[in-house]
Write a protein that holds these residues in place. Structure first.
Motif, PDB file in Angstrom:
ATOM      1  N   CYS A   1       0.829  -1.214   0.000  1.00 30.19           N
ATOM      2  CA  CYS A   1       0.000   0.000   0.000  1.00 30.19           C
ATOM      3  C   CYS A   1       0.858   1.257   0.000  1.00 30.19           C
ATOM      4  CB  CYS A   1      -0.948   0.002   1.192  1.00 30.19           C
ATOM      5  SG  CYS A   1      -2.328  -1.144   1.027  1.00 30.19           S
TER       6      CYS A   1
ATOM      7  N   CYS B   1       1.367   6.238  -6.985  1.00 34.31           N
ATOM      8  CA  CYS B   1       0.191   7.013  -7.392  1.00 34.31           C
ATOM      9  C   CYS B   1       0.462   8.518  -7.349  1.00 34.31           C
ATOM     10  CB  CYS B   1      -1.010   6.683  -6.505  1.00 34.31           C
ATOM     11  SG  CYS B   1      -1.855   5.144  -6.941  1.00 34.31           S
TER      12      CYS B   1
ATOM     13  N   ARG C   1      -7.396   9.932  -8.413  1.00 33.34           N
ATOM     14  CA  ARG C   1      -7.004   8.865  -7.489  1.00 33.34           C
ATOM     15  C   ARG C   1      -7.150   9.259  -6.020  1.00 33.34           C
ATOM     16  NH1 ARG C   1      -3.048   5.084 -10.059  1.00 33.34           N
ATOM     17  NH2 ARG C   1      -3.088   5.593 -12.265  1.00 33.34           N
TER      18      ARG C   1
ATOM     19  N   ASN D   1      -9.531   9.128  -3.752  1.00 26.67           N
ATOM     20  CA  ASN D   1     -10.087   8.092  -2.877  1.00 26.67           C
ATOM     21  C   ASN D   1      -9.133   6.916  -2.725  1.00 26.67           C
ATOM     22  OD1 ASN D   1     -12.447   9.514  -2.423  1.00 26.67           O
ATOM     23  ND2 ASN D   1     -13.585   8.452  -4.025  1.00 26.67           N
ATOM     24  N   CYS D   2      -8.505   6.539  -3.808  1.00 29.57           N
ATOM     25  CA  CYS D   2      -7.564   5.422  -3.781  1.00 29.57           C
ATOM     26  C   CYS D   2      -6.376   5.749  -2.878  1.00 29.57           C
ATOM     27  CB  CYS D   2      -7.089   5.096  -5.197  1.00 29.57           C
ATOM     28  SG  CYS D   2      -6.019   3.643  -5.287  1.00 29.57           S
TER      29      CYS D   2
ATOM     30  N   CYS E   1      -9.807  -1.276  -0.171  1.00 28.81           N
ATOM     31  CA  CYS E   1      -8.588  -0.785  -0.827  1.00 28.81           C
ATOM     32  C   CYS E   1      -8.369  -1.525  -2.148  1.00 28.81           C
ATOM     33  CB  CYS E   1      -7.388  -0.953   0.104  1.00 28.81           C
ATOM     34  SG  CYS E   1      -5.923  -0.058  -0.434  1.00 28.81           S
TER      35      CYS E   1
ATOM     36  N   GLU F   1     -10.698  -0.061  -4.706  1.00 28.68           N
ATOM     37  CA  GLU F   1     -10.225   1.245  -5.194  1.00 28.68           C
ATOM     38  C   GLU F   1      -9.057   1.069  -6.164  1.00 28.68           C
ATOM     39  OE1 GLU F   1     -11.355   4.390  -4.774  1.00 28.68           O
ATOM     40  OE2 GLU F   1     -13.021   3.734  -3.521  1.00 28.68           O
ATOM     41  N   CYS F   2      -8.084   0.236  -5.787  1.00 23.49           N
ATOM     42  CA  CYS F   2      -6.911   0.031  -6.650  1.00 23.49           C
ATOM     43  C   CYS F   2      -7.287  -0.619  -7.973  1.00 23.49           C
ATOM     44  CB  CYS F   2      -5.871  -0.830  -5.931  1.00 23.49           C
ATOM     45  SG  CYS F   2      -4.843   0.089  -4.785  1.00 23.49           S
TER      46      CYS F   2
ATOM     47  N   CYS G   1      -1.011  -0.620  -9.090  1.00 23.05           N
ATOM     48  CA  CYS G   1      -2.365  -0.729  -8.521  1.00 23.05           C
ATOM     49  C   CYS G   1      -2.896  -2.155  -8.631  1.00 23.05           C
ATOM     50  CB  CYS G   1      -3.315   0.258  -9.182  1.00 23.05           C
ATOM     51  SG  CYS G   1      -3.143   1.945  -8.555  1.00 23.05           S
TER      52      CYS G   1
ATOM     53  N   ALA H   1      -3.839  -4.362  -5.395  1.00 22.76           N
ATOM     54  CA  ALA H   1      -5.184  -4.925  -5.260  1.00 22.76           C
ATOM     55  C   ALA H   1      -5.116  -6.420  -4.967  1.00 22.76           C
ATOM     56  CB  ALA H   1      -6.005  -4.660  -6.523  1.00 22.76           C
TER      57      ALA H   1
END
Length: 109
Positions: free
Chosen positions: A15, A22, A31, A33-34, A73, A76-77, A85, A89
């Motif tokens: 993460c 990111c 991005r 929220n991610c 998460c 989102e990814c 990403c 994920a």
């Protein structure tokens, strides 16, 4: 419990690495929220490692919420197609599964 500790440590690292990658993407605004979820997930996983390592009284409940956060998460990814990403994920999904297993086993004891 060790496999869950290892999964959480790996997820936290993934993460933070994804977060860093990111930040350098041209569509950073898309991005938000991610990126926010990545930090929340990484911190939750770190806390899960600590809680399980000390055999905390609320390890089971903690791992249940950690699984939910890892699932979110991963969701989102998965919206982004870059390698970091996708990798994150996958690791989040694996961690969520380990957390669910640990929470179920630990709650039976």
């Amino acid at each position: 419990m060790q496999s869950c500790i290892d999964a959480c440590a790996k997820c936290s690292q993934a993460c933070y690495e994804c977060f860093n990658a990111c930040l350098n993407e041209p569509d950073l605004n898309a991005r938000k929220n991610c990126v926010s979820m990545l930090v929340e997930c990484a911190m939750m996983c770190q806390m899960s490692v600590a809680t399980m390592s000390m055999n905390g009284h609320f390890s089971s409940e903690h791992c249940q919420i950690c699984a939910k956060i890892c699932d979110k998460c991963a969701e989102e990814c998965a919206m982004f197609k870059d390698d970091h990403c996708k990798k994150c994920a996958d690791i989040c999904r694996m961690c969520a599964e380990e957390c669910r297993k640990m929470a179920n086993i630990h709650s039976m004891v």
